[in-house]
Design an enzyme around this catalytic site. Structure first.
Site: not given
Ligand code: ASP
Length: 353
Positions: A102, A70, A291, A27
């Site tokens: 992420t 991505d 968990c 992102t």
């Molecule tokens: N879909 C994105 C990725 O993992 C989400 C992000 O970067 O926060 O590339």
């Protein structure tokens, strides 16, 4: 992989550190396409937004994946490329920052922590929940602080000498991290291990939690090539057909068994029978809890004692992300099942207690 090198030199002649910044996508570098979806974009427009870094006391060289992705499309080739880039450039830089989506950052950071044996320099993964071009983006803070951490030294030694994730004011051990948020900025947590640092006005390191700098360590890198693994997450109502289908996958060598609480599973005899049969057929079973906090203790309950009795390996307090990458790494680099099982049980680089 043919990666692109984008030179981005600061003005300083004697910088306090030299950093290799590796852009994989995510992102942080995305733009909206015509349909309103976020798509990865080349590093060029990130450069426009970070020109202020030219005033920094750090020399930064940027390497970009030819096709930024991505991170949900991350594959073993990407991990092998990343590890190779770091290995190849190891002696020329004080630290490494990896810009990564992420969604799978915790998997990639875990994988790299196993692949880069003998690492003695910082490898800091970071990214953002909003693109760097968005007004309220978290990208700027994450990137600047990640660079600061990667260039921090204690005399001649780096302060950090392991693979980490820096995100939303926290520095976490990479193979202890989990993405826990898709909306708020504090996307990562490390329930079973303390944060390595917290960034406020100053960056406050927890020296007792940081991995030790090993003076004589030599970096080597190992590939991950074996994907004959599966994750079997137990749930009430799971039918024998589900278990049978997963355990009869052709070529399957290892299963991360995601169990309840401290490592329990149903006491229904059919379940134990499937597992016993799989273990008899040399499939390695690794018990990891659903968990996020606490640990697997096989034998604490009768519903987990059976797992120890039949030879399921306890994953203690490891995350699923670290467990599956550790299993792939060991299957790719050890020559016997016995050795894989032995090494699954013990911490290799701080991934479990
Ligand atoms: N879909 C994105 C990725 O993992 C989400 C992000 O970067 O926060 O590339």
């Amino acid at each position: 992989m043919k990666y692109k090198i984008v030179k981005f030199q600061t003005r300083k002649n004697s910088p306090k550190a030299t950093i290799l910044l590796i852009y994989t996508g995510g992102t942080i570098g995305m733009l909206y396409d015509d349909s309103g979806s976020l798509v990865p974009f080349n590093f060029g427009h990130i450069m426009d937004r970070i020109s202020y870094l030219r005033g920094f006391d750090i020399n930064i060289t940027v390497i970009s994946f030819p096709e930024p992705i991505d991170s949900s499309s991350i594959q073993l080739e990407h991990w092998n490329d990343l590890a190779y880039i770091i290995f190849e450039n190891y002696d020329s830089y004080d630290g490494f920052v990896v810009l990564h989506g992420t969604d799978t950052m915790a998997y990639s950071a875990s994988a790299l922590s196993f692949m880069l044996e003998g690492l003695n320099k910082p490898v800091i993964f970071t990214g953002a929940q909003l693109p760097i071009g968005a007004a309220r983006s978290d990208a700027r803070e994450n990137l600047i602080t990640a660079l600061d951490i990667a260039s921090s030294k204690d005399g001649e030694k780096p302060v950090v000498s392991e693979v980490c994730i820096y995100f939303s004011y926290l520095l976490l051990r990479g193979n202890r991290s989990k993405k826990v948020e898709s909306s708020h900025f504090n996307a990562f947590e490390s329930e079973n291990y303390p944060s390595l640092a917290e960034a406020g006005v100053d960056i406050e390191y927890d020296y007792s939690a940081l991995g030790a700098y090993r003076k004589d360590a030599r970096l080597s890198y190992k590939k991950i090539l074996d994907t004959n693994v599966a994750i079997l997450k137990v749930f009430p109502g799971m039918t024998p057909g589900v278990v049978e289908n997963i355990l009869s996958i052709r070529g399957l060598k290892g299963v991360v068994l995601e169990t309840y609480g401290s490592g329990t599973v149903t006491a229904d005899p059919w379940f134990a029978d499937y597992l016993k049969n799989a273990i008899k057929n040399n499939i390695i079973m690794f018990n990891v809890s659903q968990c996020t906090g606490g640990r697997v203790m096989q034998g604490r309950y009768q519903t987990s004692k059976m797992l120890a009795d039949i030879g399921v390996v306890s994953g203690s307090d490891i995350t699923t992300e670290a467990a599956i990458t550790k299993m792939m790494y060991l299957l790719s680099n050890e020559d016997s099942i016995k050795k894989v099982k032995e090494r699954l049980k013990i911490p290799l680089c701080g991934e479990m207690s």
